[in-house]
Motif scaffolding. Structure first.
Motif, short mmCIF file in Angstrom:
data_model
loop_
_atom_site.label_atom_id
_atom_site.label_comp_id
_atom_site.label_asym_id
_atom_site.label_seq_id
_atom_site.Cartn_x
_atom_site.Cartn_y
_atom_site.Cartn_z
N GLY A 61 19.81 0.53 1.84
CA GLY A 61 20.27 1.53 2.82
C GLY A 61 19.15 2.53 3.03
O GLY A 61 17.99 2.14 3.22
N LYS A 68 15.81 -7.70 11.21
CA LYS A 68 16.37 -7.74 9.85
C LYS A 68 17.60 -8.66 9.80
O LYS A 68 17.85 -9.32 8.79
CB LYS A 68 16.71 -6.33 9.37
CG LYS A 68 15.49 -5.41 9.20
CD LYS A 68 14.53 -5.89 8.10
CE LYS A 68 13.42 -4.89 7.83
NZ LYS A 68 12.51 -5.31 6.74
N TYR A 80 14.43 -3.57 15.35
CA TYR A 80 14.50 -3.57 13.89
C TYR A 80 15.80 -4.26 13.43
O TYR A 80 15.77 -5.12 12.55
CB TYR A 80 14.44 -2.13 13.38
CG TYR A 80 14.37 -1.98 11.88
CD1 TYR A 80 13.14 -2.08 11.23
CD2 TYR A 80 15.51 -1.74 11.12
CE1 TYR A 80 13.06 -1.93 9.85
CE2 TYR A 80 15.43 -1.59 9.74
CZ TYR A 80 14.20 -1.68 9.11
OH TYR A 80 14.12 -1.54 7.75
N ASN A 89 7.83 -7.69 1.71
CA ASN A 89 8.22 -6.29 1.89
C ASN A 89 7.65 -5.66 3.15
O ASN A 89 8.21 -4.69 3.66
CB ASN A 89 7.75 -5.51 0.65
CG ASN A 89 7.77 -4.01 0.87
OD1 ASN A 89 8.81 -3.38 0.75
ND2 ASN A 89 6.62 -3.44 1.22
N SER A 112 0.81 -1.22 0.00
CA SER A 112 0.00 0.00 0.00
C SER A 112 0.84 1.27 0.00
O SER A 112 0.30 2.35 -0.17
CB SER A 112 -0.95 0.00 1.20
OG SER A 112 -0.21 -0.14 2.39
N SER A 113 2.14 1.17 0.21
CA SER A 113 2.94 2.40 0.25
C SER A 113 4.40 2.09 -0.09
O SER A 113 4.79 0.93 -0.23
CB SER A 113 2.87 3.03 1.65
OG SER A 113 3.41 2.13 2.59
N ILE A 166 16.49 4.71 1.79
CA ILE A 166 15.71 4.93 0.56
C ILE A 166 14.56 5.87 0.92
O ILE A 166 13.80 5.59 1.85
CB ILE A 166 15.12 3.60 0.02
CG1 ILE A 166 16.17 2.48 -0.02
CG2 ILE A 166 14.46 3.83 -1.34
CD1 ILE A 166 17.30 2.66 -0.99
N LEU A 199 8.15 1.27 -0.75
CA LEU A 199 8.88 0.33 -1.62
C LEU A 199 7.99 -0.79 -2.13
O LEU A 199 8.19 -1.29 -3.24
CB LEU A 199 10.06 -0.27 -0.84
CG LEU A 199 11.07 0.73 -0.28
CD1 LEU A 199 12.23 0.01 0.39
CD2 LEU A 199 11.58 1.65 -1.37
N THR A 219 11.20 7.30 1.26
CA THR A 219 9.78 6.95 1.09
C THR A 219 8.99 7.87 2.03
O THR A 219 9.59 8.64 2.79
CB THR A 219 9.50 5.47 1.46
OG1 THR A 219 9.80 5.28 2.84
CG2 THR A 219 10.28 4.49 0.61
N ASP A 246 -2.70 -9.36 6.87
CA ASP A 246 -1.86 -8.99 8.02
C ASP A 246 -0.83 -10.11 8.15
O ASP A 246 -1.19 -11.24 8.50
CB ASP A 246 -2.72 -8.88 9.28
CG ASP A 246 -1.89 -8.52 10.51
OD1 ASP A 246 -0.64 -8.64 10.45
OD2 ASP A 246 -2.47 -8.14 11.53
N VAL A 247 0.42 -9.81 7.87
CA VAL A 247 1.43 -10.88 7.82
C VAL A 247 1.69 -11.51 9.18
O VAL A 247 2.28 -12.58 9.26
CB VAL A 247 2.77 -10.40 7.21
CG1 VAL A 247 2.62 -9.98 5.77
CG2 VAL A 247 3.41 -9.28 8.04
P1 NAD Z 1 6.40 1.82 4.47
O1 NAD Z 1 6.00 2.05 5.89
O2 NAD Z 1 5.95 2.79 3.44
O3 NAD Z 1 5.98 0.36 4.01
C1 NAD Z 1 5.77 -0.70 4.89
C2 NAD Z 1 4.52 -1.41 4.45
O4 NAD Z 1 4.33 -2.57 5.26
C3 NAD Z 1 3.28 -0.53 4.61
O5 NAD Z 1 2.51 -0.63 3.43
C4 NAD Z 1 2.57 -1.15 5.80
O6 NAD Z 1 1.17 -0.97 5.76
C5 NAD Z 1 2.96 -2.62 5.62
N1 NAD Z 1 2.77 -3.41 6.84
C6 NAD Z 1 3.19 -3.15 8.08
N2 NAD Z 1 2.77 -4.11 8.93
C7 NAD Z 1 2.07 -5.01 8.19
C8 NAD Z 1 1.39 -6.22 8.47
N3 NAD Z 1 1.31 -6.70 9.72
N4 NAD Z 1 0.79 -6.89 7.46
C9 NAD Z 1 0.84 -6.41 6.19
N5 NAD Z 1 1.46 -5.25 5.86
C10 NAD Z 1 2.05 -4.57 6.85
O7 NAD Z 1 8.00 1.75 4.47
P2 NAD Z 1 9.01 1.39 3.27
O8 NAD Z 1 10.14 2.34 3.43
O9 NAD Z 1 8.32 1.29 1.98
O10 NAD Z 1 9.54 -0.05 3.73
C11 NAD Z 1 9.25 -1.26 3.04
C12 NAD Z 1 10.22 -2.34 3.50
O11 NAD Z 1 11.55 -1.94 3.18
C13 NAD Z 1 10.20 -2.58 5.02
O12 NAD Z 1 10.37 -3.97 5.27
C14 NAD Z 1 11.41 -1.81 5.50
O13 NAD Z 1 11.91 -2.31 6.70
C15 NAD Z 1 12.36 -2.03 4.34
N6 NAD Z 1 13.43 -1.04 4.24
C16 NAD Z 1 13.14 0.27 4.00
C17 NAD Z 1 14.20 1.18 3.92
C18 NAD Z 1 13.97 2.64 3.64
O14 NAD Z 1 14.93 3.42 3.79
N7 NAD Z 1 12.79 3.06 3.24
C19 NAD Z 1 15.51 0.73 4.08
C20 NAD Z 1 15.75 -0.62 4.33
C21 NAD Z 1 14.69 -1.51 4.39
#
Ligand code: NAD
Length: 255
Positions: free
Chosen positions: A191, A164, A160, A94, A19-20, A193, A22, A195, A67-68
């Protein structure tokens, strides 16, 4: 090498947390490469807009509630995806959450929420997809979204980092165990990113100090993950399993 090796036409994928950020971008990217994509998240409303965007580009998207952290929800999501899209051969794990807190102040509920989503949730999804693949007799690719914080430590974000780090080694364990079924399991380790979730922080003075420590001198964009995502999702990575691809502008290579 012919570029068709990255083509995903005829394949079906699931992206969690679509939904948002990455996840939304990954779903668009896989659809653009030809895959039918089940887009799954806790809230379905934001998925409707994504469905429209993908279908406007002649792609196929299937919004699903997920809901994972809930095994029944994982099972329902897998059943719906199989019914609507047929054999699923790509999973992008993700969904993820982060809580920034000093280690001495982390409460048990926050610890559980982070680990349950980032590690247990990824395992539940991988297990459900592997069961599906083995039952239908086809292999595929599981892509876990880890983080550079799964490879090195940082202050103020212990749950976190632990989740990870666990996900990185779960990736290796599943890769070893499921290779005989033709199921490849790899991880992306992004790293910083940009968002919605971190845009304000990355634009702050603290964010600026971080940016200076990235050798390529900028934060990443969701588009910067596309190459590695398509590599791992497609036949181009047919001899790659148990690997972690770091996408961080050189951040983790620097002392
Ligand atoms: P984000 O918060 O936009 O995306 C996370 C998504 O996971 C959201 O859509 C949220 O609704 C969903 N989510 C959370 N709990 C959930 C659940 N129980 N069931 C189903 N969906 C659930 O953040 P993002 O930056 O897009 O992050 C996406 C992934 O990338 C994450 O795993 C994050 O840890 C990882 N990540 C992000 C970055 C960064 O810098 N943005 C860096 C490294 C890793």
């Amino acid at each position: 090498m012919p570029l068709e090796i990255f083509d995903l036409s005829g394949k079906a994928a699931i992206v969690t947390g679509a939904s948002s950020g990455l996840g939304r971008h990954a779903a668009r990217c896989l659809a653009a490469a030809g895959a039918k994509v089940a887009i799954a998240a806790r809230r379905v409303e934001p998925l409707m807009e994504l469905e429209k965007q993908i279908e406007a580009c002649d792609g196929r998207a299937l919004p699903l509630r997920l809901d994972v952290t809930d095994p029944a929800s994982v099972s329902d999501c897998m059943k719906a995806a199989e019914t609507e899209l047929g054999p699923i051969s790509i999973l992008v794990n993700n969904a993820g959450v982060a809580v920034t807190q000093a280690a001495l102040e982390v409460e048990e509920g926050d610890w559980d929420r982070v680990v349950d989503t980032n590690l247990k949730g990824a395992w539940l999804m991988a297990q459900a997809l592997a069961e599906h693949m083995i039952r239908l007799g086809h292999g595929g690719s599981i892509i876990n979204t880890a983080s550079v914080l799964g490879l090195a430590g940082a202050a103020q974000i212990p749950a976190y980092c632990a989740s990870k780090g666990g996900l990185v080694n779960l990736t290796r364990a599943l890769a070893v165990e499921w290779a005989r079924h033709g199921i490849r399991v790899n991880a992306l380790a992004p790293g910083y990113i940009e968002t919605e979730i971190n845009r304000d922080f990355l634009a702050s003075a603290a964010g600026e100090a971080l940016r200076k420590r990235v050798p390529l001198r900028r934060f990443g964009t969701p588009e910067d993950l596309e190459g590695a995502l398509l590599l791992l999702a497609s036949e181009a990575s047919r001899y790659i399993t148990g690997s972690v691809i770091v996408i961080d502008g050189g951040q983790s290579a620097a002392l």
